[in-house]
Scaffold this motif. Structure first.
Motif, mmCIF file in Angstrom:
data_model
loop_
_atom_site.group_PDB
_atom_site.id
_atom_site.type_symbol
_atom_site.label_atom_id
_atom_site.label_comp_id
_atom_site.label_asym_id
_atom_site.label_seq_id
_atom_site.Cartn_x
_atom_site.Cartn_y
_atom_site.Cartn_z
ATOM 1 N N GLN A 1 34.390 32.365 54.785
ATOM 2 C CA GLN A 1 35.804 32.790 54.700
ATOM 3 C C GLN A 1 36.279 33.461 55.993
ATOM 4 O OE1 GLN A 1 36.682 35.144 51.199
ATOM 5 N NE2 GLN A 1 38.881 34.958 51.478
ATOM 6 N N PHE A 2 35.515 34.426 56.528
ATOM 7 C CA PHE A 2 35.869 35.011 57.831
ATOM 8 C C PHE A 2 34.588 35.164 58.633
ATOM 9 C CE2 PHE A 2 40.221 36.341 57.053
ATOM 10 C CZ PHE A 2 40.278 36.454 55.668
ATOM 11 N N TRP B 1 47.945 43.937 40.776
ATOM 12 C CA TRP B 1 46.871 43.168 40.132
ATOM 13 C C TRP B 1 46.947 41.707 40.543
ATOM 14 C CZ3 TRP B 1 42.734 43.602 36.708
ATOM 15 C CH2 TRP B 1 42.355 44.918 36.389
ATOM 16 N N CYS C 1 45.604 41.362 44.053
ATOM 17 C CA CYS C 1 44.132 41.456 44.110
ATOM 18 C C CYS C 1 43.472 40.248 43.462
ATOM 19 C CB CYS C 1 43.672 42.735 43.421
ATOM 20 S SG CYS C 1 44.067 44.191 44.395
ATOM 21 N N ALA C 2 44.055 39.770 42.347
ATOM 22 C CA ALA C 2 43.483 38.590 41.684
ATOM 23 C C ALA C 2 43.568 37.385 42.613
ATOM 24 C CB ALA C 2 44.227 38.310 40.383
ATOM 25 N N ARG D 1 43.510 37.467 45.934
ATOM 26 C CA ARG D 1 42.476 37.634 46.963
ATOM 27 C C ARG D 1 41.091 37.364 46.391
ATOM 28 N NH1 ARG D 1 45.659 36.690 49.733
ATOM 29 N NH2 ARG D 1 47.051 37.968 50.989
ATOM 30 N N MET E 1 31.277 35.982 41.143
ATOM 31 C CA MET E 1 31.831 37.333 41.371
ATOM 32 C C MET E 1 30.783 38.199 42.057
ATOM 33 S SD MET E 1 34.431 39.301 40.871
ATOM 34 C CE MET E 1 34.525 40.911 41.605
ATOM 35 N N VAL F 1 30.687 37.412 45.637
ATOM 36 C CA VAL F 1 31.872 37.985 46.316
ATOM 37 C C VAL F 1 31.586 39.440 46.673
ATOM 38 C CG1 VAL F 1 34.244 38.783 45.922
ATOM 39 C CG2 VAL F 1 33.599 36.449 45.310
ATOM 40 N N ARG G 1 29.165 39.623 49.578
ATOM 41 C CA ARG G 1 29.819 39.235 50.836
ATOM 42 C C ARG G 1 30.815 40.297 51.306
ATOM 43 N NH1 ARG G 1 31.675 33.042 50.982
ATOM 44 N NH2 ARG G 1 29.644 32.059 51.289
ATOM 45 N N ARG H 1 30.518 42.492 54.301
ATOM 46 C CA ARG H 1 30.763 41.979 55.664
ATOM 47 C C ARG H 1 32.128 42.454 56.172
ATOM 48 N NH1 ARG H 1 31.827 36.960 55.977
ATOM 49 N NH2 ARG H 1 30.772 36.274 57.867
ATOM 50 N N CYS H 2 33.041 42.761 55.225
ATOM 51 C CA CYS H 2 34.384 43.169 55.677
ATOM 52 C C CYS H 2 34.630 44.620 55.313
ATOM 53 C CB CYS H 2 35.448 42.260 55.075
ATOM 54 S SG CYS H 2 35.648 42.459 53.306
ATOM 55 N N CYS I 1 42.814 51.533 38.374
ATOM 56 C CA CYS I 1 41.368 51.551 38.032
ATOM 57 C C CYS I 1 40.589 52.206 39.169
ATOM 58 C CB CYS I 1 40.852 50.173 37.674
ATOM 59 S SG CYS I 1 41.293 48.862 38.790
ATOM 60 N N LEU J 1 36.735 51.954 39.126
ATOM 61 C CA LEU J 1 36.179 50.669 39.580
ATOM 62 C C LEU J 1 36.222 50.598 41.102
ATOM 63 C CD1 LEU J 1 35.121 47.805 39.257
ATOM 64 C CD2 LEU J 1 37.442 47.050 38.789
ATOM 65 N N VAL K 1 33.199 49.931 43.565
ATOM 66 C CA VAL K 1 33.185 48.785 44.498
ATOM 67 C C VAL K 1 32.915 49.271 45.923
ATOM 68 C CG1 VAL K 1 34.682 47.042 45.577
ATOM 69 C CG2 VAL K 1 34.657 47.275 43.096
ATOM 70 N N LEU L 1 39.678 43.736 33.581
ATOM 71 C CA LEU L 1 40.585 42.599 33.422
ATOM 72 C C LEU L 1 41.066 42.514 31.980
ATOM 73 C CD1 LEU L 1 41.979 40.067 34.424
ATOM 74 C CD2 LEU L 1 39.880 38.814 34.026
ATOM 75 N N PHE M 1 48.294 34.546 36.857
ATOM 76 C CA PHE M 1 46.958 34.629 37.468
ATOM 77 C C PHE M 1 46.478 33.260 37.928
ATOM 78 C CE2 PHE M 1 44.314 38.601 36.703
ATOM 79 C CZ PHE M 1 45.364 39.394 37.076
HETATM 80 C C1 LIG Z 1 36.518 38.929 54.114
HETATM 81 C C2 LIG Z 1 35.367 38.264 53.416
HETATM 82 C C3 LIG Z 1 34.070 38.586 54.072
HETATM 83 C C4 LIG Z 1 35.312 38.672 51.977
HETATM 84 C C5 LIG Z 1 36.689 38.792 51.374
HETATM 85 C C6 LIG Z 1 36.632 39.696 50.176
HETATM 86 O O1 LIG Z 1 35.617 40.206 49.815
HETATM 87 N N1 LIG Z 1 37.787 39.869 49.543
HETATM 88 C C7 LIG Z 1 37.831 40.803 48.429
HETATM 89 C C8 LIG Z 1 37.916 40.025 47.145
HETATM 90 C C9 LIG Z 1 38.097 41.000 45.994
HETATM 91 C C10 LIG Z 1 39.374 41.274 45.523
HETATM 92 C C11 LIG Z 1 39.529 42.166 44.445
HETATM 93 C C12 LIG Z 1 38.410 42.769 43.880
HETATM 94 N N2 LIG Z 1 38.496 43.659 42.799
HETATM 95 C C13 LIG Z 1 39.614 44.369 42.463
HETATM 96 O O2 LIG Z 1 40.663 44.246 43.009
HETATM 97 C C14 LIG Z 1 39.403 45.357 41.305
HETATM 98 C C15 LIG Z 1 40.559 45.303 40.317
HETATM 99 C C16 LIG Z 1 40.695 43.945 39.735
HETATM 100 C C17 LIG Z 1 39.832 43.516 38.727
HETATM 101 C C18 LIG Z 1 40.011 42.246 38.189
HETATM 102 C C19 LIG Z 1 41.049 41.455 38.679
HETATM 103 CL CL1 LIG Z 1 41.384 39.915 37.955
HETATM 104 C C20 LIG Z 1 41.879 41.862 39.715
HETATM 105 C C21 LIG Z 1 41.711 43.123 40.239
HETATM 106 C C22 LIG Z 1 37.140 42.468 44.364
HETATM 107 C C23 LIG Z 1 36.979 41.595 45.435
HETATM 108 C C24 LIG Z 1 39.044 41.637 48.628
HETATM 109 O O3 LIG Z 1 40.124 41.102 48.814
HETATM 110 N N3 LIG Z 1 38.906 42.966 48.578
HETATM 111 C C25 LIG Z 1 37.653 43.714 48.464
HETATM 112 C C26 LIG Z 1 37.669 44.603 47.235
HETATM 113 C C27 LIG Z 1 38.916 45.460 47.181
HETATM 114 C C28 LIG Z 1 38.959 46.236 45.893
HETATM 115 C C29 LIG Z 1 40.160 44.587 47.302
HETATM 116 C C30 LIG Z 1 40.098 43.810 48.597
#
Ligand SMILES: CC(C)CCC(=O)N[C@H](Cc1ccc(NC(=O)CCc2ccc(Cl)cc2)cc1)C(=O)N1CCC(C)CC1
Length: 280
Positions: A49-50, A80, A83-84, A86, A121, A124, A127, A130-131, A156, A159, A163, A247, A262
């Motif tokens: 991804q990056f 939400w 984030c969903a 992403r 998940m 994810v 990984r 890494r960021c 949340c 959570l 994380v 969720l 979603f």
């Molecule tokens: C660059 C690459 C090397 C890797 C890119 C990467 O890892 N992207 C992640 C993906 C991600 C996104 C959201 C979450 N969780 C949440 O938001 C918790 C609340 C929640 C629960 C459930 C649903 Cl449905 C929706 C929201 C976990 C991971 C990303 O975008 N992030 C990292 C985690 C924070 C919390 C948000 C930003």
């Protein structure tokens, strides 16, 4: 005259290289293991991804007070959705990674989906380190690095703390990309998954991946990492179930959002309704 890779190392019986998981006695030629390592490392790099260099270049690009305030003023369901989105993006790259693990495509469709439903998940979250910038506890999101305060409107906080805390601990292991690639494949190829149809085949894949990881850690002179990595798996499981729990909490309060906005892939992987294959 057997071809070279059919007799090197522990391997005693020839096998069809096209089908690396045809049942054969628990012996792997060293060449097979090294080929498996290389292909998983390549898949990880091609689906990461990056690139690390990109993330390193951006790591001090922080959101301004105004930008943070704008995120914090978003409604719960708006944040939400973002984030969903992403999360779904990140999951899609992991699905591509899984599909390129030798033998994964050889599994039945249902077993592929079963492994992805639980494992994607988790990968994810592996990984994500890494960021993550441990110096200021910020994570890459929407083009810049932000801390937990950015996600306040999600509602949340516990959570988020979990994380970010997990990301800190993963960073502390200072995994190389190769080690992360192999660890990710181990997380995905999980024979303990409930309702697998061909558990034996997943077991054989898993065993080879374990041999790959220990081979690589020995080569890197970091055998002590093995136990630490296996301990991380249980933290990953609990972090994922916390995501699913949140969720459910969210979908009870904003049912329309989950069912209409979603991203489809997300609904399949993190809700209990039957998965379909095409969106994978
Ligand atoms: C660059 C690459 C090397 C890797 C890119 C990467 O890892 N992207 C992640 C993906 C991600 C996104 C959201 C979450 N969780 C949440 O938001 C918790 C609340 C929640 C629960 C459930 C649903 Cl449905 C929706 C929201 C976990 C991971 C990303 O975008 N992030 C990292 C985690 C924070 C919390 C948000 C930003």
């Amino acid at each position: 005259q057997p071809s070279p890779d059919q007799t090197i190392g522990m391997g005693i019986r020839s096998y069809d290289p096209e089908d690396p998981y045809c049942p054969y006695p628990s012996s792997h030629s060293l060449l097979h293991i090294e080929r498996l390592c290389d292909s998983i490392v390549r898949s990880h790099r091609d689906t990461s991804q990056f690139r690390l260099e990109e993330l390193q270049a951006l790591r001090w690009k922080l959101f301004s007070r105004e930008e943070i305030h704008a995120y914090q003023s978003k409604s719960v369901d708006e944040m939400w959705q973002l984030c969903a989105l992403r999360l779904t993006e990140a999951v899609q790259y992991v699905v591509e990674f899984a599909k390129s693990i030798p033998g994964f495509r050889g599994l039945g469709q249902n077993d592929q989906i079963t492994l992805l439903k639980t494992g994607s998940m988790e990968v994810v979250l592996v990984r994500m380190s890494r960021c993550f910038n441990t110096e200021n506890s910020t994570v890459f999101f929407d083009g810049k690095f932000g801390s937990t305060e950015l996600f306040k409107s999600l509602g949340c906080g516990d959570l988020m703390v979990a994380v970010f805390d997990f990301a800190h601990r993963m960073c502390a292991l200072r995994l190389t990309e190769q080690q992360m690639a192999l660890f990710s494949s181990l997380v995905l190829i999980n024979p303990d998954c409930p309702c697998l149809e061909d558990r034996g085949r997943v077991h054989r894949m898993r065993r080879d991946l374990e041999v790959c990881l220990s081979h690589m850690l020995r080569r890197d002179n970091q055998e002590s990492l093995q136990d630490k990595l296996y301990q991380k798996v249980s933290v990953l499981r609990s972090l994922c179930s916390l995501h699913v729990e949140k969720l459910h909490w969210f979908s009870q309060r904003y049912p329309l959002t989950v069912h209409s906005v979603f991203p489809p892939l997300y609904k399949e992987l993190f809700t209990s309704d039957l998965p379909s294959v095409d969106s994978l």
